[in-house]
Scaffold this motif. Structure first.
Motif, PDB file in Angstrom:
ATOM      1  N   ASN A   1      11.880 -12.344  12.128  1.00  0.00           N
ATOM      2  CA  ASN A   1      10.448 -12.559  11.956  1.00  0.00           C
ATOM      3  C   ASN A   1       9.658 -11.317  12.350  1.00  0.00           C
ATOM      4  O   ASN A   1       8.693 -10.935  11.679  1.00  0.00           O
ATOM      5  CB  ASN A   1       9.990 -13.755  12.797  1.00  0.00           C
ATOM      6  N   ALA A   2      10.054 -10.686  13.450  1.00  0.00           N
ATOM      7  CA  ALA A   2       9.370  -9.475  13.893  1.00  0.00           C
ATOM      8  C   ALA A   2       9.527  -8.366  12.861  1.00  0.00           C
ATOM      9  O   ALA A   2       8.589  -7.593  12.613  1.00  0.00           O
ATOM     10  CB  ALA A   2       9.924  -9.025  15.245  1.00  0.00           C
ATOM     11  N   GLN A   3      10.697  -8.298  12.249  1.00  0.00           N
ATOM     12  CA  GLN A   3      10.918  -7.283  11.221  1.00  0.00           C
ATOM     13  C   GLN A   3      10.013  -7.522  10.017  1.00  0.00           C
ATOM     14  O   GLN A   3       9.449  -6.579   9.453  1.00  0.00           O
ATOM     15  CB  GLN A   3      12.381  -7.289  10.783  1.00  0.00           C
ATOM     16  N   TYR A   4       9.858  -8.781   9.609  1.00  0.00           N
ATOM     17  CA  TYR A   4       8.938  -9.107   8.514  1.00  0.00           C
ATOM     18  C   TYR A   4       7.532  -8.590   8.827  1.00  0.00           C
ATOM     19  O   TYR A   4       6.889  -7.934   8.004  1.00  0.00           O
ATOM     20  CB  TYR A   4       8.869 -10.626   8.311  1.00  0.00           C
ATOM     21  N   ARG A   5       7.058  -8.894  10.026  1.00  0.00           N
ATOM     22  CA  ARG A   5       5.687  -8.526  10.395  1.00  0.00           C
ATOM     23  C   ARG A   5       5.525  -7.015  10.526  1.00  0.00           C
ATOM     24  O   ARG A   5       4.502  -6.455  10.130  1.00  0.00           O
ATOM     25  CB  ARG A   5       5.302  -9.217  11.704  1.00  0.00           C
ATOM     26  N   LEU A   6       6.535  -6.363  11.097  1.00  0.00           N
ATOM     27  CA  LEU A   6       6.462  -4.914  11.265  1.00  0.00           C
ATOM     28  C   LEU A   6       6.426  -4.215   9.911  1.00  0.00           C
ATOM     29  O   LEU A   6       5.651  -3.270   9.704  1.00  0.00           O
ATOM     30  CB  LEU A   6       7.658  -4.425  12.086  1.00  0.00           C
ATOM     31  N   GLU A   7       7.257  -4.672   8.985  1.00  0.00           N
ATOM     32  CA  GLU A   7       7.271  -4.070   7.648  1.00  0.00           C
ATOM     33  C   GLU A   7       5.940  -4.291   6.940  1.00  0.00           C
ATOM     34  O   GLU A   7       5.442  -3.402   6.238  1.00  0.00           O
ATOM     35  CB  GLU A   7       8.418  -4.660   6.833  1.00  0.00           C
ATOM     36  N   LEU A   8       5.347  -5.479   7.120  1.00  0.00           N
ATOM     37  CA  LEU A   8       4.041  -5.747   6.523  1.00  0.00           C
ATOM     38  C   LEU A   8       2.977  -4.841   7.128  1.00  0.00           C
ATOM     39  O   LEU A   8       2.142  -4.276   6.409  1.00  0.00           O
ATOM     40  CB  LEU A   8       3.665  -7.213   6.736  1.00  0.00           C
ATOM     41  N   GLN A   9       3.009  -4.685   8.439  1.00  0.00           N
ATOM     42  CA  GLN A   9       2.036  -3.827   9.113  1.00  0.00           C
ATOM     43  C   GLN A   9       2.156  -2.387   8.637  1.00  0.00           C
ATOM     44  O   GLN A   9       1.147  -1.714   8.387  1.00  0.00           O
ATOM     45  CB  GLN A   9       2.262  -3.896  10.627  1.00  0.00           C
TER      46      GLN A   9
ATOM     47  N   LEU B   1      11.558  -1.545  16.382  1.00  0.00           N
ATOM     48  CA  LEU B   1      11.461  -3.002  16.379  1.00  0.00           C
ATOM     49  C   LEU B   1      11.236  -3.538  17.791  1.00  0.00           C
ATOM     50  O   LEU B   1      10.366  -4.389  18.019  1.00  0.00           O
ATOM     51  CB  LEU B   1      12.726  -3.610  15.773  1.00  0.00           C
ATOM     52  N   LEU B   2      12.004  -3.032  18.759  1.00  0.00           N
ATOM     53  CA  LEU B   2      11.833  -3.481  20.138  1.00  0.00           C
ATOM     54  C   LEU B   2      10.470  -3.073  20.687  1.00  0.00           C
ATOM     55  O   LEU B   2       9.828  -3.841  21.420  1.00  0.00           O
ATOM     56  CB  LEU B   2      12.950  -2.908  21.016  1.00  0.00           C
ATOM     57  N   ASP B   3      10.021  -1.868  20.337  1.00  0.00           N
ATOM     58  CA  ASP B   3       8.700  -1.427  20.790  1.00  0.00           C
ATOM     59  C   ASP B   3       7.605  -2.331  20.233  1.00  0.00           C
ATOM     60  O   ASP B   3       6.627  -2.651  20.924  1.00  0.00           O
ATOM     61  CB  ASP B   3       8.445   0.022  20.355  1.00  0.00           C
TER      62      ASP B   3
ATOM     63  N   GLY C   1      21.773  -9.866   6.641  1.00  0.00           N
ATOM     64  CA  GLY C   1      21.015  -8.642   6.479  1.00  0.00           C
ATOM     65  C   GLY C   1      20.507  -8.399   5.084  1.00  0.00           C
ATOM     66  O   GLY C   1      19.888  -7.378   4.823  1.00  0.00           O
ATOM     67  N   GLU C   2      20.752  -9.333   4.154  1.00  0.00           N
ATOM     68  CA  GLU C   2      20.291  -9.110   2.788  1.00  0.00           C
ATOM     69  C   GLU C   2      18.796  -9.330   2.700  1.00  0.00           C
ATOM     70  O   GLU C   2      18.259 -10.284   3.245  1.00  0.00           O
ATOM     71  CB  GLU C   2      21.001 -10.065   1.834  1.00  0.00           C
ATOM     72  N   ASP C   3      18.106  -8.423   2.020  1.00  0.00           N
ATOM     73  CA  ASP C   3      16.664  -8.545   1.856  1.00  0.00           C
ATOM     74  C   ASP C   3      16.343  -9.641   0.863  1.00  0.00           C
ATOM     75  O   ASP C   3      17.059  -9.861  -0.108  1.00  0.00           O
ATOM     76  CB  ASP C   3      16.057  -7.233   1.351  1.00  0.00           C
ATOM     77  N   ILE C   4      15.247 -10.349   1.125  1.00  0.00           N
ATOM     78  CA  ILE C   4      14.818 -11.429   0.234  1.00  0.00           C
ATOM     79  C   ILE C   4      13.586 -10.982  -0.527  1.00  0.00           C
ATOM     80  O   ILE C   4      12.648 -10.487   0.055  1.00  0.00           O
ATOM     81  CB  ILE C   4      14.500 -12.694   1.048  1.00  0.00           C
TER      82      ILE C   4
ATOM     83  N   SER D   1       3.329  -1.392   5.770  1.00  0.00           N
ATOM     84  CA  SER D   1       2.871  -1.321   4.381  1.00  0.00           C
ATOM     85  C   SER D   1       1.353  -1.231   4.319  1.00  0.00           C
ATOM     86  O   SER D   1       0.792  -0.458   3.532  1.00  0.00           O
ATOM     87  CB  SER D   1       3.354  -2.549   3.603  1.00  0.00           C
ATOM     88  N   LEU D   2       0.679  -2.018   5.162  1.00  0.00           N
ATOM     89  CA  LEU D   2      -0.781  -1.982   5.188  1.00  0.00           C
ATOM     90  C   LEU D   2      -1.286  -0.637   5.703  1.00  0.00           C
ATOM     91  O   LEU D   2      -2.300  -0.119   5.223  1.00  0.00           O
ATOM     92  CB  LEU D   2      -1.313  -3.117   6.069  1.00  0.00           C
ATOM     93  N   GLU D   3      -0.578  -0.070   6.686  1.00  0.00           N
ATOM     94  CA  GLU D   3      -0.965   1.244   7.194  1.00  0.00           C
ATOM     95  C   GLU D   3      -0.814   2.306   6.113  1.00  0.00           C
ATOM     96  O   GLU D   3      -1.607   3.241   6.020  1.00  0.00           O
ATOM     97  CB  GLU D   3      -0.111   1.615   8.407  1.00  0.00           C
ATOM     98  N   HIS D   4       0.209   2.148   5.293  1.00  0.00           N
ATOM     99  CA  HIS D   4       0.439   3.122   4.226  1.00  0.00           C
ATOM    100  C   HIS D   4      -0.648   3.022   3.159  1.00  0.00           C
ATOM    101  O   HIS D   4      -1.081   4.026   2.599  1.00  0.00           O
ATOM    102  CB  HIS D   4       1.808   2.885   3.595  1.00  0.00           C
TER     103      HIS D   4
END
Length: 239
Positions: A59-67, A142-144, A236-239, A69-72
């Motif tokens: 779940n944290a990885q989902y949110r981090l990747e979204l964040q 991710l941990l940070d 580990g497969e991306d959805i 993407s928005l920063e980009h």
């Protein structure tokens, strides 16, 4: 396990290994023999907690990747002072005229040359931030990110677990322990070595991570009203 290590993002694999190492300890097994003894009830709670940690990592990885993407997308405001030693600040912007950018939908578009330079500068700044973020020594992104969350936001990472997820995790624990009677759980003693326990906890963390993957896929299938696929997603497969 090997498949997960190959397919999952490196920061996820490193975060799991670091978490298990913090729980078990880092004494080298070739020099130290550490045995762990506990009752089944305590081990069951630990196993469930570790699986939920893997679920939380996904779940944290989902949110981090979204964040990210928005920063980009939201590029930073251009700065007049560029940190480039070979050029005086601002001199490269003393230009006039226009440039042509090609829009894939509307075709050619005119843009002021100074504005275009500022746009390129902002992209360079964003790339610098990404390089710095990925090359930071001794840090796991991710941990940070998880450590930076407020307690309520951290709790939200596991609150999404539905009844099916909780049932699946409990089923894993019962099957592995082979003890389900509450009275026996309190007195049945389990003993193992620290490396064996570390391998078990790491595997359970991967299971929790994969359960979240499967849950997301099933939720998407229900929303899209598509027939369910019973085959399990590779870890580990991306959805």
């Amino acid at each position: 396990m090997e498949l997960f290590v190959k397919r999952a993002p490196k920061q996820v694999v490193d975060a799991m290994r670091q978490t298990v190492a913090n729980m078990i300890g880092t004494l080298p097994p070739q020099f130290f023999s550490v045995n762990v003894t506990t009752v089944a009830e305590n081990l069951a709670q630990l196993m469930y907690s570790v699986m939920m940690t893997g679920y939380m990592f996904r779940n944290a990885q989902y949110r981090l990747e979204l964040q990210q993407s928005l920063e980009h997308i939201a590029l930073p405001e251009p700065k007049d002072n560029m940190d480039v030693s070979d050029y005086a600040p601002g001199t490269q912007k003393k230009v006039t005229g226009e440039v042509i950018k090609w829009n894939k939908i509307t075709g050619p578009e005119k843009m002021d040359a100074v504005k275009y330079i500022e746009f390129l500068e902002s992209e360079v700044e964003e790339l610098k931030r990404q390089v710095t973020r990925r090359s930071a020594n001794g840090h796991n992104e991710l941990l940070d990110y998880i450590k930076s969350l407020e307690p309520q936001n951290l709790k939200d990472l596991t609150n999404s677990a539905g009844e099916d997820v909780v049932f699946a995790m409990n089923a894993f624990v019962k099957r592995l322990l082979a003890v389900s009677d509450p009275a026996q759980m309190k007195i049945a003693v389990t003993q193992t070595t620290a490396p064996e326990l570390a391998n078990l906890l790491y595997w359970l963390m991967v299971v929790g991570y994969s359960i979240r993957n499967i849950e997301v896929r099933f939720d998407m299938e229900r929303v899209l009203d598509s027939p369910p696929k019973l085959a399990e997603l590779p870890p580990g497969e991306d959805i």
